[in-house]
Design an enzyme around this catalytic site. Structure first.
Site, PDB file in Angstrom:
ATOM      1  N   LYS A 184      -3.554   5.623 -10.873  1.00  0.00           N
ATOM      2  CA  LYS A 184      -2.987   4.427 -10.255  1.00  0.00           C
ATOM      3  C   LYS A 184      -2.557   3.492 -11.381  1.00  0.00           C
ATOM      4  O   LYS A 184      -3.357   2.740 -11.927  1.00  0.00           O
ATOM      5  CB  LYS A 184      -4.018   3.753  -9.346  1.00  0.00           C
ATOM      6  CG  LYS A 184      -3.429   2.872  -8.232  1.00  0.00           C
ATOM      7  CD  LYS A 184      -2.729   1.633  -8.711  1.00  0.00           C
ATOM      8  CE  LYS A 184      -3.686   0.603  -9.265  1.00  0.00           C
ATOM      9  NZ  LYS A 184      -2.961  -0.678  -9.670  1.00  0.00           N
ATOM     10  N   GLY A 236      -8.920  -2.394 -18.217  1.00  0.00           N
ATOM     11  CA  GLY A 236      -8.362  -3.636 -17.700  1.00  0.00           C
ATOM     12  C   GLY A 236      -9.255  -4.811 -18.040  1.00  0.00           C
ATOM     13  O   GLY A 236     -10.042  -4.767 -18.992  1.00  0.00           O
ATOM     14  N   SER A 237      -9.158  -5.850 -17.255  1.00  0.00           N
ATOM     15  CA  SER A 237      -9.883  -7.081 -17.537  1.00  0.00           C
ATOM     16  C   SER A 237     -11.374  -6.921 -17.252  1.00  0.00           C
ATOM     17  O   SER A 237     -11.789  -6.090 -16.437  1.00  0.00           O
ATOM     18  CB  SER A 237      -9.330  -8.227 -16.691  1.00  0.00           C
ATOM     19  OG  SER A 237      -9.690  -8.056 -15.332  1.00  0.00           O
ATOM     20  N   THR A 238     -12.167  -7.757 -17.903  1.00  0.00           N
ATOM     21  CA  THR A 238     -13.616  -7.717 -17.679  1.00  0.00           C
ATOM     22  C   THR A 238     -13.986  -8.087 -16.246  1.00  0.00           C
ATOM     23  O   THR A 238     -14.839  -7.418 -15.645  1.00  0.00           O
ATOM     24  CB  THR A 238     -14.328  -8.618 -18.698  1.00  0.00           C
ATOM     25  OG1 THR A 238     -14.126  -8.063 -20.008  1.00  0.00           O
ATOM     26  CG2 THR A 238     -15.816  -8.697 -18.420  1.00  0.00           C
ATOM     27  N   ALA A 240     -12.319  -7.570 -13.465  1.00  0.00           N
ATOM     28  CA  ALA A 240     -12.023  -6.409 -12.624  1.00  0.00           C
ATOM     29  C   ALA A 240     -13.000  -5.277 -12.921  1.00  0.00           C
ATOM     30  O   ALA A 240     -13.443  -4.566 -12.006  1.00  0.00           O
ATOM     31  CB  ALA A 240     -10.589  -5.954 -12.854  1.00  0.00           C
ATOM     32  N   GLY A 241     -13.347  -5.109 -14.196  1.00  0.00           N
ATOM     33  CA  GLY A 241     -14.297  -4.069 -14.565  1.00  0.00           C
ATOM     34  C   GLY A 241     -15.667  -4.284 -13.959  1.00  0.00           C
ATOM     35  O   GLY A 241     -16.340  -3.331 -13.551  1.00  0.00           O
ATOM     36  N   GLU A 258     -13.229   0.348 -19.973  1.00  0.00           N
ATOM     37  CA  GLU A 258     -12.739  -0.200 -21.255  1.00  0.00           C
ATOM     38  C   GLU A 258     -12.111  -1.544 -20.927  1.00  0.00           C
ATOM     39  O   GLU A 258     -11.059  -1.602 -20.294  1.00  0.00           O
ATOM     40  CB  GLU A 258     -11.746   0.775 -21.900  1.00  0.00           C
ATOM     41  CG  GLU A 258     -11.501   0.478 -23.384  1.00  0.00           C
ATOM     42  CD  GLU A 258     -10.343  -0.471 -23.587  1.00  0.00           C
ATOM     43  OE1 GLU A 258     -10.605  -1.679 -23.833  1.00  0.00           O
ATOM     44  OE2 GLU A 258      -9.193  -0.034 -23.489  1.00  0.00           O
ATOM     45  N   CYS A 292      -6.423  -5.459 -26.331  1.00  0.00           N
ATOM     46  CA  CYS A 292      -7.832  -5.786 -26.093  1.00  0.00           C
ATOM     47  C   CYS A 292      -8.641  -5.855 -27.375  1.00  0.00           C
ATOM     48  O   CYS A 292      -9.578  -6.643 -27.478  1.00  0.00           O
ATOM     49  CB  CYS A 292      -8.444  -4.776 -25.128  1.00  0.00           C
ATOM     50  SG  CYS A 292      -8.202  -3.055 -25.620  1.00  0.00           S
ATOM     51  N   GLU A 391     -10.772 -14.645 -23.856  1.00  0.00           N
ATOM     52  CA  GLU A 391      -9.680 -13.732 -24.197  1.00  0.00           C
ATOM     53  C   GLU A 391      -8.356 -14.324 -23.704  1.00  0.00           C
ATOM     54  O   GLU A 391      -8.143 -14.484 -22.504  1.00  0.00           O
ATOM     55  CB  GLU A 391      -9.914 -12.356 -23.569  1.00  0.00           C
ATOM     56  CG  GLU A 391      -8.874 -11.338 -23.993  1.00  0.00           C
ATOM     57  CD  GLU A 391      -9.136  -9.956 -23.421  1.00  0.00           C
ATOM     58  OE1 GLU A 391      -8.881  -8.975 -24.133  1.00  0.00           O
ATOM     59  OE2 GLU A 391      -9.578  -9.866 -22.264  1.00  0.00           O
TER      60      GLU A 391
END
Length: 484
Positions: A184, A236-238, A240-241, A258, A292, A391
């Protein structure tokens, strides 16, 4: 200063790639992909719904027994062909990706052009040379067979900043391990994802082994918790992770995350500042700062603080800003208007909190089209400041003074993140000793560059697990012990 390209090309990809076929989205939905440098529509990409994700996962499940049961040598041969097909598309894919996300073509040709082919080849070779099982002696003269089996159907969700490389870091080891996969990609860079589909189709990859379903957050969330998925791989972003990690924890589903970073460059007293300045763009501002692992915090010794500020300011001021398709461009546009505004907001925070602005600080002069931000440096930034802790994901650097080596290491580690970092010194052994004390998944000494043969990943809020190298294959395998 070069100006943005005005190439007038529309690239529509209105179908999904499911079960080896081009399939229209169930609801007919598409998303426009916008060129970062011109703000024009590049083309429309299909946008998957929940029923499309169902179809892709079902196809991957049907394909799994045949793909995992294929002889490793035969599977590796198919992957070699897949790699060759990706390579033939490398230049075109790199150009397309640069138009989507603004990455300078000088970086994109490797990162989005040739890297995917190289990774697929690397993992094909790795599985050829690694044993699928080993026999271990056990107590009382018995034996145990330890087998390495594919984990199953993989859901891969990738971002827009390095879309080809980050997808390949999941596709290559997953397929080599014998898994099937549903990718995706991000809607901002959905068009370039079709390079994988085109190459898979041309290479004769069995139907359902690789499925590609561009879509928004809803499609990604649905894929993560799909009952037919055995493992999730996300970059992706933290925030979302964390959400994905919570779902996978509840489902007891393996996950690789990651995530973000806020890496530091420690400039030692004996550093060669000419070398540091020459490497600055690639280490601290790659892909216009949309990276990143970028070392955006620069830690300078008080004994040479003025020298470091001057060197960084001069290096950043000399960067060529312009059309990402121009080979001389070092700083292109950011991926979207929203990202541009986010970065400009952080710059305003810096201006209003007493930090010393030494260069940049606004939209570049002479460019009125495209989502550009001038590369910016703030000096005298305390490490507790928002600019040093959060970030930004854009071309903004901070410089912070330190008194001694112990303080430098403490400042480098005083971050919620732990993905990258670098040490600059004329004594490599000393640099290694400092690197050992940095709490981060990766550190460079006098440079920073990912190595396909070595693991990459973070600690703390930068994620879980590793990609690349033999360690990048392990998450797509599970071990089974058979006691004889």
């Amino acid at each position: 200063m070069s100006t943005p390209s005005t190439v007038d090309t529309t690239l529509d990809r209105r179908e999904l790639f499911i079960d080896g076929q081009w399939v229209a989205p169930a609801n007919g939905a598409t998303t426009d992909v916008i060129e970062a440098a011109t703000e024009n529509v590049l083309g429309a990409a299909a946008s998957a719904s929940a029923s499309d994700v169902d179809a892709a996962v079902d196809a991957a499940r049907r394909a799994l027994p045949g793909w995992r049961g294929m002889a490793i040598s035969d599977r590796a041969e198919v992957l070699d062909w897949f790699a060759r097909e990706l390579k033939t598309r490398a230049k075109a894919t790199a150009v397309l990706t640069s138009r989507e996300n603004g990455m300078p073509i000088s970086l994109s040709i490797g990162a989005n052009g040739y890297a995917p082919s190289m990774m697929v080849s690397y993992y094909a070779k790795l599985v050829r040379e690694s044993a699928a099982e080993d026999i271990r002696p056990s107590a009382m003269g018995k034996r145990t067979v330890v087998r390495h089996e594919p984990v199953g159907v993989v859901a891969a969700i990738t971002p827009w900043n390095y879309p080809q490389s980050l997808a390949a870091m999941k596709i290559a080891p997953a397929l080599a391990a014998g898994c099937t996969i549903v990718l995706k990609p991000s809607p901002e860079t959905a068009l370039d994802a079709y390079a994988f589909a085109d190459a898979a189709h041309a290479a004769g990859l069995p139907a359902g082994v690789l499925n590609i379903v561009p879509g928004g957050r809803e499609a990604g969330a649905y894929l993560v918790e799909h009952p037919g998925v055995d493992k999730v791989a996300f970059t992706g972003s933290t925030p979302a992770g964390r959400a994905i990690g919570e779902v996978c924890g509840r489902l007891l589903r393996p996950v690789t995350l990651e995530l973000g970073g806020k890496s530091a460059s420690i400039v030692a007293d004996d550093a060669d500042l000419d070398h540091f300045a020459a490497q600055l763009a690639g280490v601290s501002l790659p892909n216009n700062g949309q990276t990143c692992h970028a070392c955006t915090r620069i830690l300078a010794p008080r004994s040479r603080y003025g020298e470091v500020v001057d060197a960084v300011t001069a290096a950043v001021a000399a960067l060529q800003i312009g059309d990402p398709l121009d080979k001389s461009t070092q700083i292109g546009p950011l991926v979207t208007r929203a990202q541009q505004l986010r970065v400009l907001d952080y710059i305003e925070i810096g201006k209003h909190t007493g930090h010393q602005l030494t260069v940049g600080g606004d939209i570049p002069d002479g460019i009125d089209t495209g989502w550009y931000v001038a590369p910016t440096v703030f000096a005298d930034v305390d490490n507790s400041a928002r600019l040093a802790q959060e970030e930004i994901f854009g071309p903004v650097l901070t410089i912070t003074p330190y008194t001694d080596e112990a303080e430098a290491i403490a400042i480098a580690n005083d971050s919620p993140y732990g993905l990258g970092g670098s040490v600059w010194t004329s004594d490599e052994e000393h640099g290694l000793a400092i690197a050992d004390q940095i709490y981060s998944g990766t550190v460079g000494v006098n440079h920073y560059a990912l190595d396909f043969a070595a693991p990459f990943g973070g600690v703390k809020a930068s994620g879980l697990g590793r990609e690349l190298g033999p360690e990048g294959l392990a998450p797509y395998r599970r071990t089974k012990s058979i006691y004889l």
